[in-house]
Design an enzyme around this catalytic site. Structure first.
Site, PDB file in Angstrom:
ATOM      1  N   PHE A  39       0.657  -1.424   0.000  1.00 38.82           N
ATOM      2  CA  PHE A  39      -0.187  -0.097  -0.110  1.00 38.82           C
ATOM      3  C   PHE A  39       0.495   1.014  -0.378  1.00 38.82           C
ATOM      4  O   PHE A  39       0.232   2.406  -0.688  1.00 38.82           O
ATOM      5  CB  PHE A  39      -1.089   0.083   0.989  1.00 38.82           C
ATOM      6  CG  PHE A  39      -2.071  -1.308   1.185  1.00 38.82           C
ATOM      7  CD1 PHE A  39      -3.412  -0.426   0.680  1.00 38.82           C
ATOM      8  CD2 PHE A  39      -2.326  -2.604   1.380  1.00 38.82           C
ATOM      9  CE1 PHE A  39      -4.365  -1.913   0.589  1.00 38.82           C
ATOM     10  CE2 PHE A  39      -2.813  -3.309   1.417  1.00 38.82           C
ATOM     11  CZ  PHE A  39      -3.496  -2.969   0.615  1.00 38.82           C
ATOM     12  N   VAL A 107      -5.179  -9.895   3.626  1.00 39.25           N
ATOM     13  CA  VAL A 107      -6.119 -10.219   3.178  1.00 39.25           C
ATOM     14  C   VAL A 107      -5.986 -10.793   2.246  1.00 39.25           C
ATOM     15  O   VAL A 107      -7.310 -11.816   1.159  1.00 39.25           O
ATOM     16  CB  VAL A 107      -7.115  -8.812   2.786  1.00 39.25           C
ATOM     17  CG1 VAL A 107      -7.569  -8.307   3.899  1.00 39.25           C
ATOM     18  CG2 VAL A 107      -7.019  -9.014   1.633  1.00 39.25           C
ATOM     19  N   ASP A 108      -4.997 -11.657   1.914  1.00 42.57           N
ATOM     20  CA  ASP A 108      -4.737 -12.491   0.047  1.00 42.57           C
ATOM     21  C   ASP A 108      -4.756 -13.913   0.056  1.00 42.57           C
ATOM     22  O   ASP A 108      -5.066 -14.569  -0.803  1.00 42.57           O
ATOM     23  CB  ASP A 108      -3.034 -12.154  -0.570  1.00 42.57           C
ATOM     24  CG  ASP A 108      -2.262 -11.958   0.378  1.00 42.57           C
ATOM     25  OD1 ASP A 108      -2.415 -13.235   1.277  1.00 42.57           O
ATOM     26  OD2 ASP A 108      -1.513 -11.487   0.043  1.00 42.57           O
ATOM     27  N   HIS A 125      -6.914  -8.391   9.462  1.00 41.61           N
ATOM     28  CA  HIS A 125      -7.867  -7.454   8.477  1.00 41.61           C
ATOM     29  C   HIS A 125      -8.889  -8.377   7.274  1.00 41.61           C
ATOM     30  O   HIS A 125      -8.559  -7.419   6.645  1.00 41.61           O
ATOM     31  CB  HIS A 125      -6.751  -6.223   7.956  1.00 41.61           C
ATOM     32  CG  HIS A 125      -5.960  -5.892   8.273  1.00 41.61           C
ATOM     33  ND1 HIS A 125      -4.783  -5.030   7.584  1.00 41.61           N
ATOM     34  CD2 HIS A 125      -6.248  -5.448   9.743  1.00 41.61           C
ATOM     35  CE1 HIS A 125      -3.831  -4.736   8.557  1.00 41.61           C
ATOM     36  NE2 HIS A 125      -5.277  -4.541   9.952  1.00 41.61           N
ATOM     37  N   CYS A 136     -28.385  -8.712   5.664  1.00 40.28           N
ATOM     38  CA  CYS A 136     -28.679  -9.346   6.678  1.00 40.28           C
ATOM     39  C   CYS A 136     -27.804 -10.953   6.590  1.00 40.28           C
ATOM     40  O   CYS A 136     -28.062 -11.822   7.770  1.00 40.28           O
ATOM     41  CB  CYS A 136     -29.896  -9.942   4.789  1.00 40.28           C
ATOM     42  SG  CYS A 136     -28.822 -11.153   3.590  1.00 40.28           S
ATOM     43  N   CYS A 158     -26.720  -7.159  -3.219  1.00 43.86           N
ATOM     44  CA  CYS A 158     -27.369  -9.286  -3.024  1.00 43.86           C
ATOM     45  C   CYS A 158     -28.106  -9.466  -2.961  1.00 43.86           C
ATOM     46  O   CYS A 158     -28.992  -8.844  -3.046  1.00 43.86           O
ATOM     47  CB  CYS A 158     -27.254  -8.861  -0.633  1.00 43.86           C
ATOM     48  SG  CYS A 158     -28.190 -10.371  -0.186  1.00 43.86           S
ATOM     49  N   SER A 200       6.904  -3.245   8.194  1.00 47.50           N
ATOM     50  CA  SER A 200       7.393  -2.165   8.702  1.00 47.50           C
ATOM     51  C   SER A 200       6.914  -1.744  10.116  1.00 47.50           C
ATOM     52  O   SER A 200       6.791  -0.270  10.453  1.00 47.50           O
ATOM     53  CB  SER A 200       7.134  -0.637   7.695  1.00 47.50           C
ATOM     54  OG  SER A 200       7.357  -1.609   6.672  1.00 47.50           O
TER      55      SER A 200
HETATM   56 ZN    ZN Z   1     -28.522  -9.352   2.173  1.00 48.55          ZN
END
Ligand code: ZN
Length: 261
Positions: A39, A107-108, A125, A136, A158, A200
């Site tokens: 990032f 997150v990979d 994360h 929902c 959704c 870091s």
């Molecule tokens: Zn939903």
């Protein structure tokens, strides 16, 4: 390998051989060799996108921001990436019976794909594996949601209730997941060796984990391209790319354990 590096690799291997409960803490730097941009660096994600557009609050309030989010998430670097030598080395620690857990900011899911058991990986994360409906609560595989994006949907809703779908990752301005944060702190405080790879150590509270380890008397290894604030407290510190150096360390560990065929 320069002599000085070789000595540090050897020292790191000794620490691993002597350890029983290792906590590995990983950040974006472990995945850059898999082609996933980090990032904050010069070519990182925030050099191309404005982080202010990627807060939780913006996501909730602005359809434009949601569009940008899904555009960034639709890019292939997240999903085409393969684990690299550093991920495989961490998986090897589990096979050797040394690993208590991996605490990751990433997150990979490359740790799981390299062979770590899902129950050994604590995602501070969240992960890119799912999107969740904010209304929902239903979870959808991101693989499925990406098909909708590929078909031209800009902001997926959704299908069940029409609520907002949000990737199951922690955004800026969003609370840290309570169970994961507490568990990561507990594990860090009870390990005997903490290995930081590719972080870091600037994002809090994630960066506190190696500090908890130090406070309870654990040894510390840091492998990161750039210096960190904790370098002075580390038993071994290597400013190198993670893949090469981690596979050298594991190689040395296996030699010392007599496991090399
Ligand atoms: Zn939903």
């Amino acid at each position: 390998m320069p002599e000085e590096i070789e000595a540090l690799v050897d020292r790191a291997a000794d620490l691993i051989v002597g350890a029983k409960r290792i906590v590995v803490f990983t950040g974006a730097g472990i995945s850059t060799e898999s082609g996933i941009p980090d990032f904050r660096s010069r070519d990182g994600i925030w050099s191309k996108y404005d982080p202010d557009d990627f807060t939780y609050q913006k996501f909730l309030s602005s359809p434009e921001a949601r569009k940008k989010h899904w555009k960034l998430l639709g890019t292939d670097f997240w999903f085409g990436a393969q684990p690299n030598a550093a991920h495989y080395a961490v998986a090897e620690l589990e096979r050797l019976g040394k690993l208590d857990c991996v605490i990751t900011q990433n997150v990979d899911e490359l740790h799981e794909r390299a062979g770590n058991s899902p129950e050994k990986v604590i995602h501070l994360h969240g992960t890119m594996r799912y999107a969740r409906c904010l209304q929902c609560g239903k979870r959808y595989l991101m693989e499925e949601v990406r098909k909708w994006l590929a078909q031209g949907v800009e902001v997926p809703d959704c299908p069940e209730c029409g609520g907002l779908l949000k990737p199951d990752v922690i955004f800026f301005g969003e609370a840290m997941p309570a169970w994961e944060t507490a568990e990561a702190q507990r594990r860090s405080s009870s390990c005997d060796l903490c290995i930081v790879i590719g972080s870091s150590l600037v994002v809090y509270p994630a960066a506190l984990m190696p500090r908890y380890a130090l406070q309870s008397g654990a040894k510390l290894i840091i492998i990161n391209r750039d210096p960190t604030d904790l370098d002075g407290a580390a038993d071994v510190c290597l400013h190198r790319a993670a893949g090469e150096v981690m596979s050298q360390i594991i190689q040395r560990v296996k030699e010392k354990l007599g496991l090399n065929e």
